[in-house]
Design an enzyme around this catalytic site. Structure first.
Site, short mmCIF file in Angstrom:
data_model
loop_
_atom_site.label_atom_id
_atom_site.label_comp_id
_atom_site.label_asym_id
_atom_site.label_seq_id
_atom_site.Cartn_x
_atom_site.Cartn_y
_atom_site.Cartn_z
CG ASP A 1 -0.05 -0.26 2.52
OD1 ASP A 1 1.16 0.06 2.50
OD2 ASP A 1 -0.60 -0.77 3.52
CD GLU B 1 0.15 -7.01 2.84
OE1 GLU B 1 0.30 -5.80 2.70
OE2 GLU B 1 0.74 -7.66 3.72
CD GLU C 1 0.34 4.26 4.84
OE1 GLU C 1 -0.65 4.88 5.35
OE2 GLU C 1 1.51 4.58 5.09
CG HIS D 1 6.92 3.54 12.29
ND1 HIS D 1 6.78 2.19 12.52
CD2 HIS D 1 6.65 3.71 10.97
CE1 HIS D 1 6.45 1.59 11.38
NE2 HIS D 1 6.37 2.49 10.43
NE ARG E 1 1.70 9.87 6.87
CZ ARG E 1 2.44 10.43 5.92
NH1 ARG E 1 2.43 11.73 5.75
NH2 ARG E 1 3.20 9.69 5.14
CG HIS F 1 10.52 4.50 12.42
ND1 HIS F 1 10.54 5.67 11.69
CD2 HIS F 1 10.33 3.51 11.51
CE1 HIS F 1 10.35 5.39 10.41
NE2 HIS F 1 10.23 4.09 10.27
N1 UDP Z 1 10.99 -4.73 11.66
C1 UDP Z 1 12.35 -5.06 11.68
N2 UDP Z 1 13.14 -4.44 12.61
C2 UDP Z 1 12.66 -3.55 13.51
C3 UDP Z 1 11.28 -3.24 13.49
C4 UDP Z 1 10.46 -3.85 12.53
O1 UDP Z 1 12.81 -5.88 10.90
O2 UDP Z 1 13.44 -3.03 14.32
C5 UDP Z 1 10.13 -5.36 10.63
C6 UDP Z 1 8.90 -6.04 11.17
O3 UDP Z 1 9.18 -7.36 11.55
C7 UDP Z 1 7.92 -5.96 10.01
C8 UDP Z 1 8.35 -4.70 9.30
O4 UDP Z 1 9.63 -4.35 9.79
O5 UDP Z 1 8.06 -7.04 9.11
C9 UDP Z 1 7.34 -3.64 9.61
O6 UDP Z 1 7.70 -2.50 9.04
P1 UDP Z 1 6.90 -1.18 9.32
O7 UDP Z 1 6.32 -1.24 10.70
O8 UDP Z 1 7.84 -0.11 8.94
O9 UDP Z 1 5.76 -1.18 8.22
P2 UDP Z 1 4.28 -1.70 8.22
O10 UDP Z 1 4.35 -3.17 8.45
O11 UDP Z 1 3.54 -0.95 9.28
O12 UDP Z 1 3.78 -1.38 6.84
#
Ligand code: UDP
Length: 391
Positions: free
Chosen positions: A109, A131, A145, A222, A224, A255
């Site tokens: 997204d 996805e 998103e 993290h 928004r 983050h």
């Molecule tokens: N993640 C990671 N290291 C960290 C924090 C998160 O590898 O220190 C991974 C987590 O396991 C997940 C992804 O990053 O697979 C999530 O990324 P983010 O939260 O940025 O994006 P979202 O999933 O919310 O789109």
């Protein structure tokens, strides 16, 4: 493009260009790229980053062993979604014209995925969406998103849905059901990959020895929509909880967004049982997640990783586009600010049935074979389009 990789002549039946720009995209696309690359007889792959989150993404490419062929370099500090979309349209369009792919793959997204899908549409190249079919129900949240994923579904030809609920959603929106394949979510493949027989890094050893026999509470936030007073009050709730329970160790990979770091240091930085660390490599993060007592997060992907590991998650968001995580019983939505979170933390600490039962709940996001299933579904889709085009 990687040195020496020539696009001509065509080396296989189908040339697939995969576009990504952020950490979650590459974590979820890595199993798909590996599955495509395991079939060099039929697929030739080109892996392209937009550079949307260049610094965060770069170490993951190395860790996940993904070859990078091109970097569009669109990322800038303080960038807006419009600026990202504009730069992806400007730079990805000519690349697609140069490479002449048979298919483009995007994931999730992000604005990179949306702009990449639009480029594919304009170029008449079929786009596959990994996805597909997630919906929060509110077009403005999460922003941008939710709108990105809705628009991507209008632009793509192949829809790889993680769950049957995602498939039903797409069909209800008028997407041709023949074009939707339920594959599971490739993040489950990545979780298995990350935990397969790997040694612990010195950093994980160090965190675990700091933790000792305390229960591990793992926090990420993290997004928004969490910024501002909401994040402030949630971090206050976590700091109160940490102050009251010294048998809990709170680990927080912070983050790089300054909205998060300043608050984290001010509200959580002075506790002996709180450890603030830089974002962790994927394998390290999965090893900690697998050893956690409780997770608190506003992440999308962690809503799928928690059920993959049988770990309870308090989801600190207004809503979710992954209702399966809630209905399965693994995830509890904490839509309010600090007070609600505090109450939920105390409930969990008191030893609720929820915490005890989560490990037994089947994973609604698949078995960990989504990468090969997506590659197979893409191949079938491309073959039947080619047949339909030939006389
Ligand atoms: N993640 C990671 N290291 C960290 C924090 C998160 O590898 O220190 C991974 C987590 O396991 C997940 C992804 O990053 O697979 C999530 O990324 P983010 O939260 O940025 O994006 P979202 O999933 O919310 O789109």
């Amino acid at each position: 493009m990687a040195a020496g990789k020539s696009m001509h002549p065509r080396e296989a039946a189908y040339r697939v260009l995969t576009l990504f720009g952020t950490r979650p995209e590459i974590i979820k696309l890595a199993p798909v790229i590996r599955a495509l690359e395991a079939r060099p007889d039929v697929f030739e792959t080109l892996n392209v980053t937009s550079g949307q989150h260049a610094n965060i993404l770069a170490p993951f490419l190395g860790e996940l062993s993904i070859r990078l062929d091109r970097d569009l370099g669109v990322g800038r500090p303080g960038q807006t979604p419009n600026e990202i979309a504009q730069r992806v349209l400007e730079s990805f369009g000519p690349l697609v014209a140069e490479i002449g792919p048979d298919a483009i793959l995007v994931q999730g997204d992000t604005t990179t995925a949306f702009a990449g899908a639009l480029v594919g549409f304009h170029a008449g190249v079929p786009v596959g969406h990994v996805e597909a079919g997630l919906r929060s129900g509110n077009p403005e949240s999460p922003f941008p998103e939710e709108m990105n994923r809705r628009l991507i579904s209008r632009l793509t030809k192949f829809h790889f849905a993680a769950t049957s609920q995602n498939r039903e959603q797409l069909v209800a929106e008028g997407v041709d059901q023949e074009s939707v394949v339920v594959t599971g979510n490739p993040v489950v493949d990545s979780v298995h990959w990350a935990l397969a027989d790997r040694a612990r890094s010195p950093q994980v050893d160090d965190i675990l020895s700091w933790l000792g026999d305390r229960k591990m509470l793992l926090l990420t936030t993290h997004r928004r929509e969490s910024f501002g007073p909401v994040m402030e009050s949630r971090m206050c709730a976590l700091s109160e909880f940490a102050a009251e329970h010294d048998d809990v160790g709170l680990i927080f990979p912070v983050h790089p967004n300054p909205e998060v770091g300043e608050r984290a240091r001010r509200l959580l930085g002075s506790f002996e049982n709180v450890r603030l660390v830089d974002p962790l490599p994927y394998v390290d993060f999965m090893q900690l997640l697998a050893g956690s007592w409780l997770i608190v997060s506003d992440s999308g992907g962690i809503q799928e990783e928690a059920p993959s590991l049988g770990k309870p998650l308090l989801l600190i968001r207004e809503n979710t586009e992954r209702p399966e995580a809630i209905t399965s019983g693994v995830v509890r939505l904490v839509a309010g600010a600090g007070r609600e979170l505090r109450d939920e933390l105390e409930l969990a600490y008191g030893g609720s049935d929820w915490i005890r039962g989560v490990a037994e709940i089947p994973n609604p996001f698949g078995e960990g074979d989504a990468g090969p299933r997506i590659a197979e579904a893409l191949l079938r889709g491309l073959e039947s389009s080619r047949k339909a085009d030939s006389c």
